[in-house]
Scaffold this active site. Structure first.
Site, mmCIF file in Angstrom:
data_model
loop_
_atom_site.group_PDB
_atom_site.id
_atom_site.type_symbol
_atom_site.label_atom_id
_atom_site.label_comp_id
_atom_site.label_asym_id
_atom_site.label_seq_id
_atom_site.Cartn_x
_atom_site.Cartn_y
_atom_site.Cartn_z
ATOM 1 N N CYS A 330 0.833 -1.203 0.000
ATOM 2 C CA CYS A 330 0.000 0.000 0.000
ATOM 3 C C CYS A 330 0.877 1.266 0.000
ATOM 4 O O CYS A 330 1.549 1.549 -0.981
ATOM 5 C CB CYS A 330 -0.973 -0.035 1.163
ATOM 6 S SG CYS A 330 -2.379 1.084 0.975
ATOM 7 N N HIS A 434 -3.717 -5.688 1.075
ATOM 8 C CA HIS A 434 -3.512 -6.050 2.480
ATOM 9 C C HIS A 434 -3.948 -7.504 2.683
ATOM 10 O O HIS A 434 -4.990 -7.918 2.178
ATOM 11 C CB HIS A 434 -4.344 -5.160 3.396
ATOM 12 C CG HIS A 434 -3.942 -3.722 3.358
ATOM 13 N ND1 HIS A 434 -2.767 -3.263 3.906
ATOM 14 C CD2 HIS A 434 -4.560 -2.633 2.826
ATOM 15 C CE1 HIS A 434 -2.671 -1.966 3.727
ATOM 16 N NE2 HIS A 434 -3.742 -1.554 3.076
#
Length: 500
Positions: A330, A434
């Site tokens: 991310c 994630h």
């Protein structure tokens, strides 16, 4: 409608989240329909539900403990700090904007209807709601507009148990002080205290328990021992950040960014007996890990500047230049790019040079991407080339869009789309997903590659099924709480509720 029990604490990190999770598992084991609830959560670790809504990870853990799918109704308000004085405000899983702390404090009671709508809906579907408070109910400067501690207890007419952390010291003073700072009406909701994280001989503690009960009319419901559990922790005070001195075959280093988010992404590595995960926040701690991970962050640009100023960026570039593996998730993925642009002032505006380890550029957009994803690795090269064909699943939460300079995505979604969820360049890897390491196949492949690189023999029995491990840990937590808490008394106060 469900009956309720609420867990509040004398301080942050007293153990409210885990006590709540353990009670969710106990009540579920006993045959009740159970749901967790936290009206307002402040955390950088968040999760995307199946319907694309964002919630705090503590309630995800508690839902799993209750054998339930995570549901945004369990956490109707989520605050994600963007600075020391402001947060992104998320209501019912949707971003409503950024607010300064004072503005939110003055206006948060406007969200009470949304809180009660979520709570009432859950209560209609369950037998018991286990509510978690936040911080301490004795923050006298915040009590007037409280919607998460005694304010929530009143709205749910819920009995309250106060948790105190004895491991940090001062537990009797904190339990006594918490009770004495409540007004007379609030005190009627307090039905017991829990001493948490106790080490040693309980006989030595018993005189103190008796003296505390002589001082305030609240019984001690139990003394919970200090437990070593591998359960996701969203708290910024998490002990996971304490560097381990344990020797291990594989050294995995995670940059402890000032605004680190979703550090639960790396819990899977901690389940491998031959691996050690350590969090580093200075250049001198860098050393030479076998794998370096750049985690997610709530403010990519500011944390990139921090790495640049403290010398960590230089260490990363030297490390990568020697062919060592780097994996960004991310915000960490965005840092790996050549440039980061913020035309809409999402993170303060402007443009900044990235680490330049991947030929790609990130632009921060107005809208947040929130989605669950599943797919396979398809173009992974370098040390982790054996990942190709391995499946993954997880979720994305990000404001930026990353585009590569003319090469293919490392990942392919199950629906056949060519979304650029991740890129690979040599031994540098980046992804927005994630939970990408939670797949046993992915985890095993990465660890095996690291063993091979060091010329060590890899024992596949060292790998772990993450989901099965979680279930064992929830059961272990429940077993310890059954031994430690007066469950007969807890059921009694749940049944009686609160009479003013």
């Amino acid at each position: 409608m469900a009956k309720a029990i609420m867990i509040q604490g004398t301080t942050s990190n007293a153990g409210k989240s885990l006590i709540t999770a353990g009670l969710c598992r106990i009540f579920s084991q006993d045959g009740y329909r159970v749901a967790p609830f936290k009206s307002q959560n402040m955390a950088l670790n968040s999760y995307i539900t199946e319907d694309g809504l964002e919630m705090g990870r503590a309630q995800v853990v508690q839902a799993e403990a209750a054998y339930k799918k995570p549901d945004v109704r369990m956490n109707p308000i989520l605050l994600k700090p963007t600075s020391d004085k402001g947060s992104q405000v998320i209501v019912n899983g949707e971003v409503v904007g950024n607010m300064k702390a004072m503005d939110y404090y003055k206006n948060k009671t406007r969200y009470i209807p949304e809180i009660m709508k979520s709570y009432s809906s859950l209560a209609a579907e369950n037998d018991i709601i286990v509510i978690e408070g936040a911080g301490s109910p004795a923050e006298i400067n915040l009590k007037e507009n409280d919607i998460v501690n005694m304010g929530m207890a009143k709205m749910a007419n819920s009995p309250v148990l106060i948790v105190g952390d004895i491991d940090r010291g001062g537990v009797f003073a904190s339990l006594y002080g918490t009770y004495m700072l409540l007004n007379e009406t609030e005190k009627k909701y307090i039905k017991g205290n829990i001493i948490n994280k106790f080490r040693g001989d309980i006989k030595i503690l018993e005189p103190g328990l008796k003296m505390l009960e002589d001082l305030i009319p609240v019984p001690t419901v139990g003394v919970v021992p200090y437990m070593t559990l591998r359960i996701d922790d969203e708290d910024s005070l998490s002990e996971v950040f304490e560097n381990s001195s344990v020797l291990a075959d594989i050294d995995i280093a995670v940059i402890k960014l000032p605004r680190i988010s979703n550090f639960t992404d790396f819990n899977a590595f901690e389940l491998i007996l031959g691996a050690k995960v350590r969090y580093i926040s200075s250049a001198k701690e860098f050393k030479c890990p076998d794998l370096l991970i750049l985690p997610g962050t709530k403010n990519t640009i500011d944390d990139l500047k921090w790495m640049r100023e403290c010398g960590i960026e230089a260490e990363i570039l030297k490390y990568a230049s020697r062919g060592n593996p780097v994996f960004g998730i991310c915000g960490g993925y965005q840092m790996l790019c050549k440039s980061l642009k913020d035309p809409y002032n999402v993170e303060g505006g402007g443009e900044i040079k990235g680490l330049g380890l991947i030929d790609a550029h990130t632009v921060f957009e107005k809208e947040k991407t929130r989605t669950r994803v599943s797919g396979i690795f398809k173009c992974a090269g370098g040390i982790f080339s054996e990942l190709n064909g391995k499946s993954f699943e997880g979720y994305e939460i990000h404001m930026g869009i990353t585009k590569a300079e003319g090469f293919l995505s490392m990942l392919k979604s199950m629906d056949g789309g060519e979304k650029t969820d991740g890129l690979c360049q040599g031994n540098v890897y980046g992804s927005y997903v994630h939970g990408i390491f939670d797949s046993e196949e992915v985890l095993k492949t990465i660890i095996k590659a690291l063993y091979n690189k060091k010329g060590l023999e890899y024992n596949e029995t060292l790998s772990c099924d993450v989901k099965a491990h979680k279930e064992r840990e929830y059961d272990k937590l429940a077993d310890e709480l059954r031994k430690s808490l007066d469950m007969k008394y807890i059921y009694k106060i749940i049944d009686e509720g609160v009479t003013l």
